[in-house]
Design an enzyme around this catalytic site. Sequence first.
Site, PDB file in Angstrom:
ATOM      1  CB  SER A  17      19.028  20.277  16.520  1.00 27.35           C
ATOM      2  OG  SER A  17      20.300  20.846  16.343  1.00 27.35           O
TER       3      SER A  17
ATOM      4  CB  VAL B  94      22.941  23.715  17.850  1.00 23.90           C
ATOM      5  CG1 VAL B  94      24.288  23.621  16.943  1.00 23.90           C
ATOM      6  CG2 VAL B  94      22.766  23.645  19.045  1.00 23.90           C
TER       7      VAL B  94
ATOM      8  CE1 TYR C 219      21.966  21.999  30.096  1.00 17.75           C
ATOM      9  CE2 TYR C 219      22.091  23.351  31.405  1.00 17.75           C
ATOM     10  CZ  TYR C 219      22.521  23.292  30.296  1.00 17.75           C
ATOM     11  OH  TYR C 219      23.142  23.534  29.120  1.00 17.75           O
TER      12      TYR C 219
ATOM     13  NE  ARG D  44      15.069  11.518  16.044  1.00 10.53           N
ATOM     14  CZ  ARG D  44      14.355  11.026  17.166  1.00 10.53           C
ATOM     15  NH1 ARG D  44      14.784   9.675  17.754  1.00 10.53           N
ATOM     16  NH2 ARG D  44      14.049  11.828  17.647  1.00 10.53           N
TER      17      ARG D  44
ATOM     18  N   GLY E 142      25.446  18.017  22.875  1.00 11.65           N
ATOM     19  CA  GLY E 142      24.318  17.254  23.570  1.00 11.65           C
ATOM     20  C   GLY E 142      24.347  15.776  23.382  1.00 11.65           C
ATOM     21  N   GLY E 143      23.416  15.516  24.180  1.00 14.64           N
ATOM     22  CA  GLY E 143      23.015  14.100  24.219  1.00 14.64           C
ATOM     23  C   GLY E 143      21.634  13.877  24.177  1.00 14.64           C
ATOM     24  CG  MET E 144      19.125  15.631  21.768  1.00 15.93           C
ATOM     25  SD  MET E 144      18.331  17.462  22.244  1.00 15.93           S
ATOM     26  CE  MET E 144      16.546  17.007  22.275  1.00 15.93           C
TER      27      MET E 144
ATOM     28  CG  PHE F 229      31.291  24.432  22.309  1.00 15.81           C
ATOM     29  CD1 PHE F 229      32.127  25.292  23.263  1.00 15.81           C
ATOM     30  CD2 PHE F 229      30.313  24.318  22.595  1.00 15.81           C
ATOM     31  CE1 PHE F 229      32.123  26.403  23.337  1.00 15.81           C
ATOM     32  CE2 PHE F 229      30.408  26.516  22.657  1.00 15.81           C
ATOM     33  CZ  PHE F 229      30.881  27.036  23.055  1.00 15.81           C
ATOM     34  CD1 TRP F 230      26.937  23.935  27.810  1.00 19.45           C
ATOM     35  CD2 TRP F 230      28.305  23.997  30.275  1.00 19.45           C
ATOM     36  NE1 TRP F 230      25.878  23.723  29.291  1.00 19.45           N
ATOM     37  CE2 TRP F 230      26.931  24.200  30.676  1.00 19.45           C
ATOM     38  CE3 TRP F 230      29.198  23.937  31.466  1.00 19.45           C
ATOM     39  CZ2 TRP F 230      26.270  23.975  31.671  1.00 19.45           C
ATOM     40  CZ3 TRP F 230      28.890  23.957  32.424  1.00 19.45           C
ATOM     41  CH2 TRP F 230      26.956  24.228  32.858  1.00 19.45           C
TER      42      TRP F 230
HETATM   43  N1  NAP Z   1      26.467  22.635  24.824  1.00 19.37           N
HETATM   44  C1  NAP Z   1      25.675  23.360  24.944  1.00 19.37           C
HETATM   45  O1  NAP Z   1      26.399  24.627  25.418  1.00 19.37           O
HETATM   46  C2  NAP Z   1      24.282  23.037  23.873  1.00 19.37           C
HETATM   47  C3  NAP Z   1      24.196  24.564  23.693  1.00 19.37           C
HETATM   48  C4  NAP Z   1      22.727  24.397  22.960  1.00 19.37           C
HETATM   49  C5  NAP Z   1      22.124  22.912  22.535  1.00 19.37           C
HETATM   50  N2  NAP Z   1      23.022  21.764  23.233  1.00 19.37           N
HETATM   51  C6  NAP Z   1      22.332  20.262  23.082  1.00 19.37           C
HETATM   52  O2  NAP Z   1      22.392  20.805  22.132  1.00 19.37           O
HETATM   53  C7  NAP Z   1      21.065  19.668  21.264  1.00 19.37           C
HETATM   54  C8  NAP Z   1      20.383  20.338  20.348  1.00 19.37           C
HETATM   55  O3  NAP Z   1      20.302  21.511  21.350  1.00 19.37           O
HETATM   56  P1  NAP Z   1      18.560  22.571  20.247  1.00 19.37           P
HETATM   57  O4  NAP Z   1      18.284  23.117  20.679  1.00 19.37           O
HETATM   58  O5  NAP Z   1      19.008  23.035  18.404  1.00 19.37           O
HETATM   59  O6  NAP Z   1      17.538  21.181  20.296  1.00 19.37           O
HETATM   60  P2  NAP Z   1      15.924  21.455  19.942  1.00 19.37           P
HETATM   61  O7  NAP Z   1      16.179  22.548  18.076  1.00 19.37           O
HETATM   62  O8  NAP Z   1      15.389  20.771  20.441  1.00 19.37           O
HETATM   63  O9  NAP Z   1      16.156  19.552  18.360  1.00 19.37           O
HETATM   64  C9  NAP Z   1      16.388  18.860  18.794  1.00 19.37           C
HETATM   65  C10 NAP Z   1      16.995  17.646  18.521  1.00 19.37           C
HETATM   66  O10 NAP Z   1      17.437  17.124  18.356  1.00 19.37           O
HETATM   67  C11 NAP Z   1      16.692  15.544  17.786  1.00 19.37           C
HETATM   68  N3  NAP Z   1      16.365  14.535  18.899  1.00 19.37           N
HETATM   69  C12 NAP Z   1      15.616  14.570  19.763  1.00 19.37           C
HETATM   70  N4  NAP Z   1      15.503  13.610  19.667  1.00 19.37           N
HETATM   71  C13 NAP Z   1      16.426  12.477  19.616  1.00 19.37           C
HETATM   72  C14 NAP Z   1      16.907  10.688  19.803  1.00 19.37           C
HETATM   73  N5  NAP Z   1      16.371   9.860  20.598  1.00 19.37           N
HETATM   74  N6  NAP Z   1      17.603  10.056  18.657  1.00 19.37           N
HETATM   75  C15 NAP Z   1      18.483  11.397  18.240  1.00 19.37           C
HETATM   76  N7  NAP Z   1      17.368  12.455  17.945  1.00 19.37           N
HETATM   77  C16 NAP Z   1      16.993  13.146  18.758  1.00 19.37           C
HETATM   78  C17 NAP Z   1      15.916  15.520  17.100  1.00 19.37           C
HETATM   79  O11 NAP Z   1      15.244  15.065  15.780  1.00 19.37           O
HETATM   80  P3  NAP Z   1      14.154  14.978  15.732  1.00 19.37           P
HETATM   81  O12 NAP Z   1      13.388  16.018  14.489  1.00 19.37           O
HETATM   82  O13 NAP Z   1      13.947  13.567  14.580  1.00 19.37           O
HETATM   83  O14 NAP Z   1      13.142  14.898  16.037  1.00 19.37           O
HETATM   84  C18 NAP Z   1      16.201  17.856  16.319  1.00 19.37           C
HETATM   85  O15 NAP Z   1      17.173  17.690  15.554  1.00 19.37           O
HETATM   86  C19 NAP Z   1      20.100  19.334  22.890  1.00 19.37           C
HETATM   87  O16 NAP Z   1      20.882  18.081  23.193  1.00 19.37           O
HETATM   88  C20 NAP Z   1      20.693  20.168  23.239  1.00 19.37           C
HETATM   89  O17 NAP Z   1      20.707  20.503  24.787  1.00 19.37           O
HETATM   90  C21 NAP Z   1      23.938  22.193  23.553  1.00 19.37           C
END
Ligand code: NAP
Length: 329
Positions: free
Chosen positions: A148, A150, A48, A170, A240-242, A264-265
């Site tokens: 997720s 978010v 990160y 998914r 994000g890039g899950m 966006f971050w």
């Molecule tokens: N840029 C920013 O400022 C910012 C802020 C917050 C979060 N984020 C990013 O946003 C993303 C979500 O964060 P969160 O905290 O909301 O996460 P979270 O609640 O833990 O949810 C994770 C999500 O990712 C999906 N996922 C996991 N592995 C996957 C894959 N291989 N292919 C497709 N989907 C997948 C999950 O779906 P399933 O239910 O299908 O497993 C779930 O919908 C993360 O990448 C995080 O780093 C970025």
Amino acid sequence: MYTEQGDPCKVLKLINSDIQSPQEGEVLVSMMAAPINPADINMIQGVYPVRPPLPAVAGNEGVGKVIAIGSGVQRLKTGDWVVPGHSGWGTWRTRALASESELIRVPSDVSMATLATMAVTTCTAFRMLKDFASLKEGDVVMQNGGNSGVGKALIQLAKHSGLQTVNVVRDRPDLDQLVTDLKSLGATHVISDAFLRSRDMKEFMKGLPAPKLACNCVGGKATADLLKYLADQGTMVTYGGMSKQPLFIPAGPLIFKDVNLRGFWMTKWNSIRSQEERQAMWDELCDLTRKGVLEAPKHRLVPLQNFEEAISKSMDSFTNEKQILSMGD
Ligand SMILES: NC(=O)c1ccc[n+]([C@@H]2O[C@H](COP(=O)([O-])OP(=O)(O)OC[C@H]3O[C@@H](n4cnc5c(N)ncnc54)[C@H](OP(=O)(O)O)[C@@H]3O)[C@@H](O)[C@H]2O)c1
């Protein structure tokens, strides 16, 4: 704490250490709750962009209570609830000494789980809806990772603004339950990634205005799936890039629709905006929570000492619940 980066289940250790009384300008915070987010895991793994100096306390968002104040502290008082104002602060702990300027005061009449998940999760959804497209009632926002943290916040905020959402999740055995859960939050449409790639999808989208905004937290081919339906000159925000795959961007939407690709971050936003702007966002979100617009994502409270189990659960697929570490008294 972790003293080296790596697999969180291996490098994280529960440490007991003495903590001093707050000095001038400092406050002592008793942490109450802190979620485990993908970014926390990535930070411990060392993949990160924010890498706190080691040894480091893990965790980026969470809520705590001020239990003592040092001399010269002006904005905060004992009993105030606070959240950290920047990333890498280290929220997975029972006590923390912090300078007053590092903390944002939040109201104590909002649920602990909602506040604990607001800084990263809810604020990101809020900014994406506000800052990237001029949206009016009836407009459509499309997103992947609809379940997720978010994604769920975005669904609720969009509903409140009269926006329609198309939420991609998914495929899974209990898809119907997930659809019901997301619709009860206010999702207009919830579709599986299998449906998104099916022939029926085109027909389905014909019944809706083309989305002006698409929010992408998956990457890989899922990016092209969103771009296919984005409106002319619409904007896709990647946050994000899950899938851990590079974005797949076909030339067509760029050439024929002149779509905008943005990123966006939240960390960056916080670092360049004033304390007043950040406080105003928090006030607005807390107000929406009080009005019942926003609820905390479905979650499981796990005592801090059981952090290993919570971390490993947070990395499972298809769980549809946040693991929130609870610090007890
Ligand atoms: N840029 C920013 O400022 C910012 C802020 C917050 C979060 N984020 C990013 O946003 C993303 C979500 O964060 P969160 O905290 O909301 O996460 P979270 O609640 O833990 O949810 C994770 C999500 O990712 C999906 N996922 C996991 N592995 C996957 C894959 N291989 N292919 C497709 N989907 C997948 C999950 O779906 P399933 O239910 O299908 O497993 C779930 O919908 C993360 O990448 C995080 O780093 C970025």
